[in-house]
Enzyme design. Structure first.
Site, PDB file in Angstrom:
ATOM      1  N   HIS A 112     -18.139 -42.311  80.043  1.00  0.00           N
ATOM      2  CA  HIS A 112     -17.292 -40.856  80.397  1.00  0.00           C
ATOM      3  C   HIS A 112     -16.931 -41.949  82.400  1.00  0.00           C
ATOM      4  O   HIS A 112     -18.178 -42.808  82.704  1.00  0.00           O
ATOM      5  CB  HIS A 112     -18.154 -40.333  81.336  1.00  0.00           C
ATOM      6  CG  HIS A 112     -17.137 -39.080  82.029  1.00  0.00           C
ATOM      7  ND1 HIS A 112     -17.135 -38.933  82.862  1.00  0.00           N
ATOM      8  CD2 HIS A 112     -16.191 -38.106  81.549  1.00  0.00           C
ATOM      9  CE1 HIS A 112     -16.166 -37.475  83.409  1.00  0.00           C
ATOM     10  NE2 HIS A 112     -15.443 -37.467  82.490  1.00  0.00           N
TER      11      HIS A 112
ATOM     12  N   ASN B 150     -16.438 -30.750  78.965  1.00  0.00           N
ATOM     13  CA  ASN B 150     -17.625 -31.303  79.437  1.00  0.00           C
ATOM     14  C   ASN B 150     -18.402 -30.734  80.294  1.00  0.00           C
ATOM     15  O   ASN B 150     -17.767 -30.849  81.573  1.00  0.00           O
ATOM     16  CB  ASN B 150     -17.142 -32.662  79.962  1.00  0.00           C
ATOM     17  CG  ASN B 150     -17.364 -33.513  80.932  1.00  0.00           C
ATOM     18  OD1 ASN B 150     -18.790 -33.628  81.002  1.00  0.00           O
ATOM     19  ND2 ASN B 150     -17.043 -34.727  81.365  1.00  0.00           N
TER      20      ASN B 150
ATOM     21  N   GLY C 261     -10.738 -34.506  87.053  1.00  0.00           N
ATOM     22  CA  GLY C 261     -10.165 -33.423  88.638  1.00  0.00           C
ATOM     23  C   GLY C 261     -10.050 -32.860  89.760  1.00  0.00           C
ATOM     24  O   GLY C 261     -10.152 -33.065  90.767  1.00  0.00           O
TER      25      GLY C 261
ATOM     26  N   LYS D  50     -20.525 -31.107  83.044  1.00  0.00           N
ATOM     27  CA  LYS D  50     -20.904 -32.550  84.283  1.00  0.00           C
ATOM     28  C   LYS D  50     -21.626 -31.622  84.634  1.00  0.00           C
ATOM     29  O   LYS D  50     -22.958 -31.251  83.922  1.00  0.00           O
ATOM     30  CB  LYS D  50     -19.694 -32.323  85.211  1.00  0.00           C
ATOM     31  CG  LYS D  50     -18.421 -32.905  84.443  1.00  0.00           C
ATOM     32  CD  LYS D  50     -17.093 -33.446  85.179  1.00  0.00           C
ATOM     33  CE  LYS D  50     -16.613 -33.789  84.533  1.00  0.00           C
ATOM     34  NZ  LYS D  50     -15.403 -34.184  85.573  1.00  0.00           N
TER      35      LYS D  50
ATOM     36  N   GLU E 249      -9.126 -40.451  79.402  1.00  0.00           N
ATOM     37  CA  GLU E 249      -8.895 -40.242  80.878  1.00  0.00           C
ATOM     38  C   GLU E 249      -8.846 -40.779  81.485  1.00  0.00           C
ATOM     39  O   GLU E 249      -9.636 -41.051  81.628  1.00  0.00           O
ATOM     40  CB  GLU E 249     -10.201 -39.772  80.757  1.00  0.00           C
ATOM     41  CG  GLU E 249     -10.725 -38.205  79.862  1.00  0.00           C
ATOM     42  CD  GLU E 249     -12.546 -37.625  80.100  1.00  0.00           C
ATOM     43  OE1 GLU E 249     -11.829 -36.596  79.941  1.00  0.00           O
ATOM     44  OE2 GLU E 249     -13.363 -38.365  81.009  1.00  0.00           O
TER      45      GLU E 249
ATOM     46  N   GLU F 231     -16.847 -41.385  85.732  1.00  0.00           N
ATOM     47  CA  GLU F 231     -18.812 -40.998  86.133  1.00  0.00           C
ATOM     48  C   GLU F 231     -19.220 -41.760  85.988  1.00  0.00           C
ATOM     49  O   GLU F 231     -20.122 -42.286  87.450  1.00  0.00           O
ATOM     50  CB  GLU F 231     -17.854 -39.618  86.681  1.00  0.00           C
ATOM     51  CG  GLU F 231     -17.213 -38.753  87.294  1.00  0.00           C
ATOM     52  CD  GLU F 231     -16.367 -37.641  86.566  1.00  0.00           C
ATOM     53  OE1 GLU F 231     -18.108 -36.813  86.033  1.00  0.00           O
ATOM     54  OE2 GLU F 231     -16.018 -36.657  86.489  1.00  0.00           O
TER      55      GLU F 231
ATOM     56  N   SER G  11      -7.389 -33.099  84.437  1.00  0.00           N
ATOM     57  CA  SER G  11      -7.023 -32.078  84.412  1.00  0.00           C
ATOM     58  C   SER G  11      -6.422 -31.059  83.417  1.00  0.00           C
ATOM     59  O   SER G  11      -5.149 -30.882  83.228  1.00  0.00           O
ATOM     60  CB  SER G  11      -6.331 -32.507  85.803  1.00  0.00           C
ATOM     61  OG  SER G  11      -6.683 -32.835  86.977  1.00  0.00           O
TER      62      SER G  11
HETATM   63  P1  PGA Z   1     -10.900 -32.352  84.893  1.00  0.00           P
HETATM   64  O1  PGA Z   1     -11.969 -33.718  84.217  1.00  0.00           O
HETATM   65  O2  PGA Z   1     -10.351 -31.447  83.160  1.00  0.00           O
HETATM   66  O3  PGA Z   1     -11.678 -31.632  85.413  1.00  0.00           O
HETATM   67  O4  PGA Z   1     -10.266 -33.264  85.130  1.00  0.00           O
HETATM   68  C1  PGA Z   1     -12.013 -34.328  82.280  1.00  0.00           C
HETATM   69  C2  PGA Z   1     -12.899 -35.206  82.456  1.00  0.00           C
HETATM   70  O5  PGA Z   1     -13.995 -35.427  83.403  1.00  0.00           O
HETATM   71  O6  PGA Z   1     -13.817 -35.030  80.710  1.00  0.00           O
END
Ligand code: PGA
Length: 252
Positions: free
Chosen positions: A95, A9, A173, A11, A167, A97, A212
């Site tokens: 997601h 992803n 992140g 982003k 997740e 976010e 992460s």
């Molecule tokens: P990250 O993000 O690996 O940077 O923690 C995962 C995601 O949001 O899909």
């Protein structure tokens, strides 16, 4: 036997030249007959170009979101038909976010999931609790609510052609991944909840872990019996990291 899946992803990252460098490096070192399925999800604006770069490779193209509506006066939105038209096979829905920053409800996410499947796109459904949920012992309740919205609108059979990604929001992140046992516990919970409706579908439904994941922790997370792959944010932007995660998934 569930084939491992690793999805990147991206982003809101990348430029045309950075994307080209990353994709060239990934596909030049990714086997033609891979043990793990690989999907990359660039921003909308780069989908077509990244799709062209992926031609003749085994890497699949996904989008990061989709509109729940089929077409019409929805400024700034992108439909499932359009994603299919530019070569996507997958699309991320729900997601965290988008759930948090764009206030997407469980019901809207379920409608996006249905819109994707209606155009033969494979939805990658993200579920996961926030830190306050975990600290107050509400992880299962939150994940169940997010999953049940899909089951209610689309039925359990819809999960035969979908991917689920657990997740935990506190792990995204932050550099602080869930412990493998913590991930396994929620993955097993999700699988059991699906099995209560259909054991056959539960046995084949891929459940990815995201939050992460990096080269250094991928193997231990992927060693868990109900962790079928990863949804990778930051580490999917670095070819070496992403390829190492793919290799870990492939040798699972
Ligand atoms: P990250 O993000 O690996 O940077 O923690 C995962 C995601 O949001 O899909």
């Amino acid at each position: 036997m569930r084939r491992p899946i690793v999805a990147g992803n991206w982003k809101m990252h990348g430029t045309r030249s950075e994307n080209a460098r990353l994709i060239e490096e990934v596909i030049s070192r990714y086997p033609a007959d891979p043990a793990a399925e690989c999907i990359v999800c660039p921003p909308y604006v780069y989908l077509q170009e990244v799709g062209r770069l992926l031609r003749d490779s085994a890497v699949l193209l996904g989008a990061q979101d989709v509109c729940a509506e089929a077409q019409g006066a929805f400024t700034g939105e992108v439909s499932a038909t359009m994603l299919k038209d530019v070569g996507c096979q997958h699309v991320i829905v729900g997601h965290s976010e988008r759930r948090l920053l764009n206030r997407e409800s469980d019901q809207l996410v379920a409608r996006k999931f249905a819109a994707a499947q209606g155009k033969a796109l494979v939805p990658i459904l993200c579920v996961g609790e926030q830190l306050t949920d975990r600290e107050s012992g509400r992880t299962r309740e939150v994940v169940a609510r997010q999953l049940d919205a899909i089951l209610e609108l689309c039925g359990v059979r819809s999960l035969a052609s979908a991917v689920i990604a657990y997740e935990p929001v506190w792990a995204i992140g932050t550099g602080r991944n869930a412990a493998p046992e913590q991930a396994q516990e929620v993955h097993a919970f999700i699988r059991a909840r699906i099995a209560a409706r259909d054991a056959t579908i539960a046995a084949v439904a891929p459940i990815l872990y995201g939050g992460s994941v990096k080269a250094s922790n991928a193997a231990e997370l992927l060693a868990m019996p109900d962790v079928d792959g990863g949804l990778i944010g930051g580490a999917s932007l670095k070819a070496d990291e992403f390829l190492a995660i793919l290799a870990a998934a492939g040798s699972r």
